[in-house]
Enzyme design. Structure first.
Site, PDB file in Angstrom:
ATOM      1  N   ASP A  89     -37.240  68.279 -23.630  1.00 33.52           N
ATOM      2  CA  ASP A  89     -36.429  67.224 -23.840  1.00 33.52           C
ATOM      3  C   ASP A  89     -35.224  67.328 -24.356  1.00 33.52           C
ATOM      4  O   ASP A  89     -34.869  68.416 -24.425  1.00 33.52           O
ATOM      5  CB  ASP A  89     -37.008  66.448 -25.335  1.00 33.52           C
TER       6      ASP A  89
ATOM      7  N   ASP B   7     -46.286  66.800 -27.995  1.00 33.17           N
ATOM      8  CA  ASP B   7     -46.344  66.205 -26.686  1.00 33.17           C
ATOM      9  C   ASP B   7     -46.041  67.056 -25.167  1.00 33.17           C
ATOM     10  O   ASP B   7     -46.205  66.802 -24.320  1.00 33.17           O
ATOM     11  CB  ASP B   7     -45.462  64.856 -26.618  1.00 33.17           C
TER      12      ASP B   7
ATOM     13  N   HIS C  98     -40.642  73.199 -25.155  1.00 32.24           N
ATOM     14  CA  HIS C  98     -40.360  73.408 -26.684  1.00 32.24           C
ATOM     15  C   HIS C  98     -41.924  73.087 -27.326  1.00 32.24           C
ATOM     16  O   HIS C  98     -42.737  72.649 -26.794  1.00 32.24           O
ATOM     17  CB  HIS C  98     -39.116  72.332 -27.147  1.00 32.24           C
TER      18      HIS C  98
ATOM     19  N   HIS D 121     -31.725  69.836 -28.223  1.00 32.44           N
ATOM     20  CA  HIS D 121     -33.023  69.010 -28.769  1.00 32.44           C
ATOM     21  C   HIS D 121     -33.093  69.294 -30.262  1.00 32.44           C
ATOM     22  O   HIS D 121     -32.282  70.069 -30.820  1.00 32.44           O
ATOM     23  CB  HIS D 121     -34.244  69.297 -27.860  1.00 32.44           C
TER      24      HIS D 121
ATOM     25  N   HIS E  49     -42.583  70.791 -29.481  1.00 29.18           N
ATOM     26  CA  HIS E  49     -43.268  69.377 -29.788  1.00 29.18           C
ATOM     27  C   HIS E  49     -44.617  69.021 -29.364  1.00 29.18           C
ATOM     28  O   HIS E  49     -44.637  69.542 -28.066  1.00 29.18           O
ATOM     29  CB  HIS E  49     -42.254  68.255 -29.552  1.00 29.18           C
TER      30      HIS E  49
ATOM     31  N   HIS F 170     -40.857  60.382 -19.624  1.00 25.49           N
ATOM     32  CA  HIS F 170     -40.702  60.627 -21.287  1.00 25.49           C
ATOM     33  C   HIS F 170     -40.339  59.407 -21.912  1.00 25.49           C
ATOM     34  O   HIS F 170     -39.320  59.555 -22.912  1.00 25.49           O
ATOM     35  CB  HIS F 170     -39.942  61.803 -21.521  1.00 25.49           C
TER      36      HIS F 170
END
Ligand SMILES: [Zn+2]
Ligand SMILES: [Zn+2]
Length: 282
Positions: free
Chosen positions: A191, A44, A40, A121, A42, A249
């Site tokens: 995530d 990180d 995804h 998420h 994000h 994570h």
């Protein structure tokens, strides 16, 4: 960032900031890296992409690089490639949109498949399941010699057939081979918030990586930010009948992640913490 190696090929999953530095510090022969899968958008999980693409160019890469991610990444990636490199990095960057809402094969070759696993998420997100394909059984050289079986029959036997001797005696397939290696699989789930049915998508997976951002003391944060606790990760591993669980994570609030490990091990014994540069066998 994670690198999965299977039968000589390297696959990267996610590419956070500094991925190219980590990669260069490792002993990984990254010319063998052809495909990158992004869960995804994000930071990180994808901010390292353009740095990695650039580094590969500087190192003289010629082979194309294939990037699989939600379609929203494409215009951003193209804008960066145009702005920073005028598309001149010396090799081809190929983009493949991934539908994060579906479990579907996103990559396949003769030795493995990679499937998307829908996750829940704060934005479109999916994990990836890498599954080895079964190999053919191994020919027993001693039996081949003993029965004087010609080389021309080897492929037949590997494909499942027996052999008939000139006098009409049938030698069953099973006597001529030893079974192939058991196949292995690896699921990357990050995530995501806890998904009570996630295990159905990854039944009997050899190794599961599942995010464990929090311990149960922060169950409320896990729910609020669509992350999981270590106990929840372990519950998925248990229900999936996984061979091994890798945790990661972690929230920065845990200076010592042992609390996460202990929480997971209460539910699923074969749990392990991961950190940068760790190497695990699947
Ligand atoms: Zn995220
Ligand atoms: Zn994240």
């Amino acid at each position: 960032m994670q690198i999965v190696e299977c039968r000589g090929k390297l696959f990267m999953i996610d590419c956070g900031e500094g991925a190219q530095i980590q990669l260069r510090r490792s002993s990984i022969a990254f010319e063998r890296l052809g495909h990158i899968f992004i869960s995804h958008l994000h930071g990180d999980h994808c901010f390292g992409l353009i740095g990695l693409i650039s580094t590969f160019g500087l190192l003289g890469r010629k082979a194309p690089l294939h990037i699989h991610a939600a379609k929203e990444l494409k215009p951003m990636l193209e804008a960066q490639l145009t702005m920073f490199f005028n598309y001149d990095i010396g090799y081809q960057v190929q983009f493949y949109p991934v539908d994060t809402t579906k479990k579907a094969i996103v990559y396949e070759d003769h030795s493995l498949t990679i499937e998307s696993i829908p996750l829940e998420h704060r934005m479109p997100c999916c994990g990836y399941l890498i599954s080895e394909k079964p190999t053919l059984p191994h020919i027993r050289r001693d039996m081949i010699d003993m029965y004087g079986i010609p080389i021309s029959q080897i492929n037949n036997i590997k494909a499942g057939h027996g052999y008939t001797l000139p006098d009409g005696t049938e030698i069953p397939h099973e006597r001529l081979v030893t079974p192939p290696h058991p196949t292995r699989s690896y699921a990357y789930c990050s995530d995501t918030r806890f998904m009570p049915n996630l295990h159905e998508s990854i039944k009997n997976v050899s190794t599961l990586y599942h995010e464990s951002t929090y311990a149960d003391d922060r169950l409320d944060s896990a729910e609020k930010y669509y992350h999981s606790t270590a106990r929840q990760a372990a519950t998925v591993a248990l229900n999936a009948n996984a061979g091994k669980l890798l945790l990661g994570h972690y929230s920065a609030r845990y200076s010592d992640e042992t609390i996460l490990l202990n929480e997971a091990r209460k539910i699923f014994k074969n749990s392990f913490l991961t950190s940068e540069m760790d190497v695990f066998d699947v």
